[in-house]
Design a protein around this motif. Structure first.
Motif: not given
Length: 246
Positions: A173-188
């Motif tokens: 799936k597209e990466l944006t789908q993971l925004s359901e479970v994690i804030d994609l903006n907060e990667a280390n």
């Protein structure tokens, strides 16, 4: 990746991964806020304030960058011998530090200082609009096999939360789908191959309220998620190299 909401790291490597920074990467003393603001003002008025200065001087006078970017030539950087992000500061001669300008109310303005470091010295200081496009400007060295952006080392996920993710639901799936479970903006940290067709995102994980040695590792290939797993911090650079060096 959208603009991060925090100001950061020790360069990923305080992690490791640290910067655009995480921040394991910094052994040297970083400037306090008063010193940082004074130096920022001086540099904005006259870039010669830090031209030809070394990396440690920048940290000591400007503080921790929002992002530290490493442009890595794997033929020169002996990644097999690097155990944490901190070591990249010694083995990578091509770096960029991003320092957002701030308003008096501490909200980020839409511009930032971009400081290039080559062969251990500041070689260029520029001001660009502080946007996703500019953070990922395509002015990278074409000889760089890996582009590694490092941010802060704050863990926003627990090991238990990461383990509970239904991996099969997101693979392909597209990466944006993971925004359901994690804030994609907060990667280390985020790492890319030379053509930016492959990307690895890493999130430091906590356990029992404390930092752990685990990282949630997400790999995107050609626009879709190809793998999600949990790895040890010491495996970060090996994973980056294995997936991004063809």
């Amino acid at each position: 990746m959208n603009l991060k909401k925090k100001i950061i790291w020790i360069v990923m490597l305080s992690m490791l991964i640290t910067g655009c920074s995480n921040k394991e990467t910094q052994e040297s003393t970083t400037a306090d806020r008063a010193t940082q603001q004074r130096t920022m003002t001086k540099v904005q008025n006259d870039v010669n304030e830090i031209m030809n200065k070394d990396y440690n001087y920048v940290l000591e006078n400007m503080g921790t960058p929002y992002c530290t970017t490493y442009y890595i030539d794997t033929q020169k950087a002996k990644l097999d011998y690097i155990n944490n992000l901190r070591d990249l500061n010694e083995l990578t001669n091509n770096m960029r530090l991003v320092y957002p300008k701030e308003e008096t109310n501490d909200s980020l303005e839409r511009s930032a200082l971009y400081i290039s470091i080559n062969n251990s010295k500041v070689t260029e200081v520029q001001t660009f609009e502080f946007t996703e496009y500019d953070i990922k400007r395509d002015d990278v060295n074409n000889n760089s096999d890996i582009i590694l952006d490092t941010y802060d080392d704050k863990a926003i996920l627990s090991v238990a939360s990461a383990e509970s993710i239904d991996v099969t639901k997101y693979i392909g799936k597209e990466l944006t789908q993971l925004s359901e479970v994690i804030d994609l903006n907060e990667a280390n940290f985020e790492a890319y191959d030379r053509d930016r067709k492959e990307m690895i995102m890493g999130y430091f994980l906590s356990e029992d309220g404390n930092a752990s040695n685990k990282i949630l590792n997400i790999i995107e290939s050609e626009g879709s998620i190809s793998e999600i797993n949990i790895i040890e911090r010491n495996d970060i650079l090996r994973t980056v190299k294995d997936y991004l060096i063809k």
